[in-house]
Design a protein around this motif. Structure first.
Motif, PDB file in Angstrom:
ATOM      1  N   ARG A 128     -21.309   9.771 -47.621  1.00  0.00           N
ATOM      2  CA  ARG A 128     -20.658   9.507 -48.649  1.00  0.00           C
ATOM      3  C   ARG A 128     -20.189  10.587 -49.665  1.00  0.00           C
ATOM      4  O   ARG A 128     -19.325  10.974 -50.270  1.00  0.00           O
ATOM      5  CB  ARG A 128     -20.776   8.237 -49.091  1.00  0.00           C
ATOM      6  CG  ARG A 128     -20.009   8.046 -50.556  1.00  0.00           C
ATOM      7  CD  ARG A 128     -20.226   6.760 -50.864  1.00  0.00           C
ATOM      8  NE  ARG A 128     -19.383   5.693 -50.023  1.00  0.00           N
ATOM      9  CZ  ARG A 128     -19.285   4.452 -49.960  1.00  0.00           C
ATOM     10  NH1 ARG A 128     -19.693   3.749 -51.484  1.00  0.00           N
ATOM     11  NH2 ARG A 128     -18.531   3.687 -49.496  1.00  0.00           N
ATOM     12  N   TYR A 131     -19.229  16.655 -48.258  1.00  0.00           N
ATOM     13  CA  TYR A 131     -17.649  16.910 -47.881  1.00  0.00           C
ATOM     14  C   TYR A 131     -17.435  17.876 -46.875  1.00  0.00           C
ATOM     15  O   TYR A 131     -16.338  18.173 -46.363  1.00  0.00           O
ATOM     16  CB  TYR A 131     -16.818  17.171 -49.007  1.00  0.00           C
ATOM     17  CG  TYR A 131     -16.403  15.936 -49.829  1.00  0.00           C
ATOM     18  CD1 TYR A 131     -15.254  15.293 -49.963  1.00  0.00           C
ATOM     19  CD2 TYR A 131     -17.398  15.365 -50.562  1.00  0.00           C
ATOM     20  CE1 TYR A 131     -14.881  14.319 -50.615  1.00  0.00           C
ATOM     21  CE2 TYR A 131     -16.961  14.358 -51.447  1.00  0.00           C
ATOM     22  CZ  TYR A 131     -15.926  13.684 -51.384  1.00  0.00           C
ATOM     23  OH  TYR A 131     -15.643  12.634 -51.976  1.00  0.00           O
ATOM     24  N   TRP A 137     -16.135   9.973 -48.958  1.00  0.00           N
ATOM     25  CA  TRP A 137     -15.628   8.581 -48.943  1.00  0.00           C
ATOM     26  C   TRP A 137     -14.545   8.400 -48.119  1.00  0.00           C
ATOM     27  O   TRP A 137     -14.742   7.537 -47.417  1.00  0.00           O
ATOM     28  CB  TRP A 137     -15.160   8.426 -50.392  1.00  0.00           C
ATOM     29  CG  TRP A 137     -14.660   7.304 -50.751  1.00  0.00           C
ATOM     30  CD1 TRP A 137     -13.333   6.835 -50.393  1.00  0.00           C
ATOM     31  CD2 TRP A 137     -15.290   5.940 -51.548  1.00  0.00           C
ATOM     32  NE1 TRP A 137     -13.120   5.552 -50.847  1.00  0.00           N
ATOM     33  CE2 TRP A 137     -14.293   5.029 -51.607  1.00  0.00           C
ATOM     34  CE3 TRP A 137     -16.601   5.844 -52.078  1.00  0.00           C
ATOM     35  CZ2 TRP A 137     -14.353   3.999 -52.146  1.00  0.00           C
ATOM     36  CZ3 TRP A 137     -16.546   4.531 -52.643  1.00  0.00           C
ATOM     37  CH2 TRP A 137     -15.599   3.671 -52.835  1.00  0.00           C
ATOM     38  N   THR A 138     -13.744   9.400 -47.713  1.00  0.00           N
ATOM     39  CA  THR A 138     -12.513   9.079 -47.019  1.00  0.00           C
ATOM     40  C   THR A 138     -12.957   9.242 -45.581  1.00  0.00           C
ATOM     41  O   THR A 138     -12.121   8.396 -44.593  1.00  0.00           O
ATOM     42  CB  THR A 138     -11.488   9.915 -47.494  1.00  0.00           C
ATOM     43  OG1 THR A 138     -11.388  10.255 -48.797  1.00  0.00           O
ATOM     44  CG2 THR A 138     -10.099   9.510 -46.941  1.00  0.00           C
ATOM     45  N   SER A 141      -9.694  10.543 -40.141  1.00  0.00           N
ATOM     46  CA  SER A 141      -8.740   9.400 -39.645  1.00  0.00           C
ATOM     47  C   SER A 141      -7.927  10.128 -38.547  1.00  0.00           C
ATOM     48  O   SER A 141      -8.049  11.498 -38.486  1.00  0.00           O
ATOM     49  CB  SER A 141      -7.857   8.804 -40.709  1.00  0.00           C
ATOM     50  OG  SER A 141      -7.467   9.904 -41.211  1.00  0.00           O
ATOM     51  N   ARG A 231     -10.573   6.030 -36.398  1.00  0.00           N
ATOM     52  CA  ARG A 231     -11.203   6.481 -37.816  1.00  0.00           C
ATOM     53  C   ARG A 231     -12.468   6.340 -37.867  1.00  0.00           C
ATOM     54  O   ARG A 231     -13.155   5.300 -37.390  1.00  0.00           O
ATOM     55  CB  ARG A 231     -10.360   5.914 -38.860  1.00  0.00           C
ATOM     56  CG  ARG A 231     -10.274   4.154 -38.882  1.00  0.00           C
ATOM     57  CD  ARG A 231      -9.737   3.936 -40.087  1.00  0.00           C
ATOM     58  NE  ARG A 231     -10.101   4.341 -41.285  1.00  0.00           N
ATOM     59  CZ  ARG A 231      -9.537   5.183 -42.080  1.00  0.00           C
ATOM     60  NH1 ARG A 231      -8.337   5.462 -41.641  1.00  0.00           N
ATOM     61  NH2 ARG A 231     -10.351   5.860 -43.225  1.00  0.00           N
ATOM     62  N   SER A 233     -15.480   6.381 -41.431  1.00  0.00           N
ATOM     63  CA  SER A 233     -15.865   7.013 -42.687  1.00  0.00           C
ATOM     64  C   SER A 233     -17.266   6.437 -42.987  1.00  0.00           C
ATOM     65  O   SER A 233     -17.941   5.663 -42.369  1.00  0.00           O
ATOM     66  CB  SER A 233     -14.635   6.298 -43.780  1.00  0.00           C
ATOM     67  OG  SER A 233     -14.760   4.876 -43.759  1.00  0.00           O
ATOM     68  N   PHE A 235     -18.041   4.047 -44.765  1.00  0.00           N
ATOM     69  CA  PHE A 235     -17.989   2.733 -44.796  1.00  0.00           C
ATOM     70  C   PHE A 235     -18.481   1.917 -43.383  1.00  0.00           C
ATOM     71  O   PHE A 235     -19.000   0.780 -43.327  1.00  0.00           O
ATOM     72  CB  PHE A 235     -16.578   1.792 -44.941  1.00  0.00           C
ATOM     73  CG  PHE A 235     -15.975   2.071 -46.291  1.00  0.00           C
ATOM     74  CD1 PHE A 235     -16.661   1.368 -47.483  1.00  0.00           C
ATOM     75  CD2 PHE A 235     -15.338   3.034 -46.687  1.00  0.00           C
ATOM     76  CE1 PHE A 235     -16.067   1.624 -48.747  1.00  0.00           C
ATOM     77  CE2 PHE A 235     -14.979   3.395 -47.963  1.00  0.00           C
ATOM     78  CZ  PHE A 235     -14.933   2.537 -48.965  1.00  0.00           C
TER      79      PHE A 235
END
Lengths: 331, 416
Positions: A128, A131, A137-138, A141, A231, A233, A235
């Motif tokens: 998370r 980067y 976070w994203t 995708s 995708r 992420s 999550f």
């Protein structure tokens, strides 16, 4: 059981002819992918006797590897031919499995849960907030399934068969592994670690091998999952999916590889359709109650209950035959 | 036994085959609504659904002479769950139009999904990430509302010119929506001449802000806080306890009524704090009063006034309704007529402005700059300082220059 298994596989092969794209994609394929991940958990639980919360992490390692080494829309990563990407993904998830095993090697029961949970949450927060590799976070995708040997895996039917093939392979591997000398040593460690050591087999490599193997199986599901969802992420590797996997394993049944898949399809059906059948404000409560009911009514999981019912019926049949023979003889 | 098992599986297969037959229905428009109905956002997500339903209830549940069927799906704030919900609505329920989702990253995920599903029209709910429309937009994904940057319009200028803050530190959560909010604030504030020497990005759900509190530079004039819910309360409490006394500037979801109603001495920090928002719950405008009255009469079990989510889902529903009326429910040729009409649609919003889309299918909105004030009874409330009209996605700046700033991130924009 093997005839039944064959029958199930045959049915799964012809099933796409009868069902819509939604059922194929969102129910069947998704269930099988979740089932493979759950299989890696039931394998560890049944044969090594530990509950690992890190299986979603291991699947995530493979998933992120695929995302990083495939064309995507984030501008991160290096594009590799898909076969290399898959090989790397499975290699990394296997190594990650070995790493988890090396950390958790001494712990069983609640301690193995705590350690693996800690590892998975550390990985979750890392993805998370990092980067440069994980895109925070994203996440990633726009990842698409590759064209393999002339056929596009983006086609839902092709992808379904690829998933089915992977699941069969995973199930086969688990069965073969558990009957191999190493697999027997794993079960030996579970039942009597001291005795295993006493006959000269060091337990640490055995435990690490079991975790690494489960990492390989989880990695298979991670690769397929990224191709299906297009995708990944932070999550995807959070606490939610981690707990979902445990639920799947418990409701399906841990004893047989098939249980993971039965649990997965049950979970996916409930998760998808309960919101249509009941009030949308309370649908999560219904899901909870249904799962609670399954766990209470079938402590061995759905498959376990089915098998024990089968055994009971067979016993009853046998008794009836015996009685009949006895009666006949007496007459 | 094997035979029995076979039977069971055959029966199951037949049942699945029957279930999977699509139900064809003529003269009916099917609309899917995706909102967050689980987890921490559940009650807000529910209010979003109310907003979408309200638009169709007001029209008597009919559009262009056809019945409207609304199918609600829940997501859990994750992009994956929003995509799963949308796939179910498209493939299983055969919806024509999808309204939603609620949060930023979900919006980007659905925009990506919409590119492969041209037979469905997507109208964004309240998701406010800039890139959902600004970069790599999709011609069947519309947003009748602003992004997080537009929601900060007016605040940067107000902070620099009216309040005289020359330097501001930023404390914000580390994901796409706060990035966009910080962009909205900084693009105005830096252009006016202000400086942002330091930005702190904290993970959602952070409990201990002490390392942030003690690193805030002494020479800043104020702190721009873009945190939501409990994060805002935690940060403000700890900042106050550490003796901090810099004035606060709020993001769109930082200073809502629930924070103003909470207890604690940190509230004195908030008096006079400006913030930017497209929705002010006790706005005095005529249209807003009518909207609130309609909301309350249709949903007596709802909130005491419509939230920002009800407001935005309502505008999405309203746009769908008006667009369908204009083309008389014609959805042929992959919704060609409907899309054309949505692109040119104009209607009056609950805040009294005129909603219309720019060339990226993003709304041109009216935005409020609000201020926290102390009521006579000692409680705190938000009042409107000014209304900024016609805020577009480039905040009134030259589009090429604005685009050249690049995608928002932790480092971007920057004016130390």
């Amino acid at each position: 059981m093997s005839r039944t298994l064959l029958l199930i596989v045959v049915i799964l092969i012809i099933l796409p002819a009868f069902i819509s794209d939604f059922w194929l994609n969102q129910i069947l394929t998704r269930s099988i992918i979740l089932g493979i991940a759950a299989l890696s958990l039931t394998f560890l639980t049944t044969y090594l006797g530990v509950v690992s919360f890190a299986q979603i992490t291991l699947a995530g390692v493979a998933g992120y590897t695929i995302a990083y080494f495939s064309p995507n829309t984030t501008g991160l990563g290096i594009e590799l031919p898909w076969l290399f990407a898959v090989a790397l993904a499975l290699l990394f998830s296997t190594l990650a499995g070995a790493f988890v095993g090396a950390i958790a090697k001494k712990s069983v029961g609640i301690y193995s849960i705590m350690i693996t949970l800690a590892i998975s949450m550390a990985f979750f927060y890392f993805t998370r907030q990092n980067y440069s590799i994980f895109n925070g976070w994203t996440g990633f995708s726009g990842i698409t399934a590759p064209v393999a040997f002339g056929v596009s895996l983006e086609d839902s039917l092709v992808f379904y068969y690829a998933t089915l093939l992977s699941a069969t392979a995973a199930g086969y591997l688990v069965v073969k592994f558990t009957s191999s000398p190493l697999g027997l040593a794993v079960q030996g460690v579970k039942d009597a670690a001291r005795r295993v050591r006493a006959i000269g087999i060091p337990t640490t490599p055995v435990i690490i091998a079991a975790y690494a193997f489960s990492g390989f199986i989880a990695g298979m599901s991670g690769v397929l999952n990224v191709w299906q969802q297009e995708r990944i992420s932070s999550f995807s590797v959070g606490l939610g999916p981690t707990i979902d996997l445990l639920i799947i394993a418990v409701i399906g049944g841990m004893r047989h590889p098939l249980g993971a898949f039965i649990g997965a399809i049950t979970y996916v059906l409930i998760d998808t359709f309960v919101i249509d059948l009941f009030s949308r404000d309370r649908f999560n409560m219904i899901i909870g109650l249904v799962l609670l009911f399954i766990v209470m009514a079938a402590p061995q999981g759905i498959l376990g209950s089915f098998l024990s019912a089968q055994k009971r019926i067979r016993k009853y049949d046998n008794n009836a035959i015996k009685r009949k023979i006895k009666n006949d003889c007496e007459i | 036994m094997i035979v029995k098992f076979k039977k069971i599986i055959l029966v199951g297969a037949v049942a699945i085959a029957c279930l999977s037959q699509p139900i064809l229905a003529a003269d009916k428009i099917k609309i899917g609504v995706i909102s967050i109905l689980e987890g921490a956002f559940a009650s807000l997500g529910q209010d979003g659904v109310r907003g979408a339903e309200l638009a169709f209830k007001e029209a008597g549940g009919k559009v262009a002479g056809m019945d409207v069927e609304i199918i609600v799906m829940s997501s859990d704030a994750s992009p994956d769950s929003a995509v799963n919900a949308a796939r179910k609505l498209i493939d299983h329920d055969n919806v024509d139009i999808i309204i939603g989702p609620l949060s930023g990253s979900e919006g980007i995920a659905l925009r990506d999904l919409s590119k492969g599903n041209k037979g469905v029209t997507f109208v964004n709910g309240s998701s406010a990430a800039q890139d959902a429309t600004f970069r790599e937009g999709s011609d069947n994904f519309f947003r009748f509302g602003g992004d997080g940057a537009q929601w900060m319009a007016g605040v940067g200028t107000y902070a620099f010119e009216e309040l005289g803050y020359k330097k501001v530190a930023v404390v914000a959560e580390d994901y796409s929506f706060p990035y966009t909010q910080v962009l909205g604030f900084m693009s105005e504030y830096c252009a006016a001449g202000g400086r942002v020497p330091k930005k702190f990005w904290t993970p959602i759900g952070t409990k201990d802000y002490s390392s942030v509190v003690y690193s805030i530079p002494d020479d800043v004039d104020a702190i721009f806080v873009a945190l939501g819910g409990a994060d805002a309360v935690n940060f403000l409490t700890q900042y106050d306890q550490a003796g901090g006394d810099k004035p606060i500037i709020g993001g769109t979801i930082t200073i809502d009524q629930s924070i103003l109603d909470s207890k604690g001495p940190f509230k004195k920090l908030l008096i006079g704090a400006p913030a930017g928002t497209p929705t002010v719950s006790d706005y005095e405008g005529k249209e807003w009063k009518e909207f609130t009255a309609s909301y309350l009469s249709n949903f007596p079990e709802g909130m005491t006034s419509p939230t920002i989510f009800a407001h935005h889902y309502y505008m999405a529903g309203k746009a769908v309704l008006l667009g369908l009326e204009q083309v008389d429910g014609d959805l042929s040729n992959q919704h060609k007529a409907l899309r054309a009409s949505l692109n040119n649609l104009e209607f009056v919003t609950p805040t009294g402005g005129t909603m219309r889309l720019d060339e990226n299918r993003n709304g041109i909105i009216d935005n409020f700059v609000t201020e926290v004030y102390e009521r006579e009874d000692g409680s705190l409330g938000n009042r409107v300082l000014k209304l900024v009209s016609n805020v577009n996605q480039t905040m009134g700046q030259d589009p090429t220059a604005f685009r050249a700033i690049g995608a928002v991130s932790r480092e971007n924009p920057s004016c130390p």
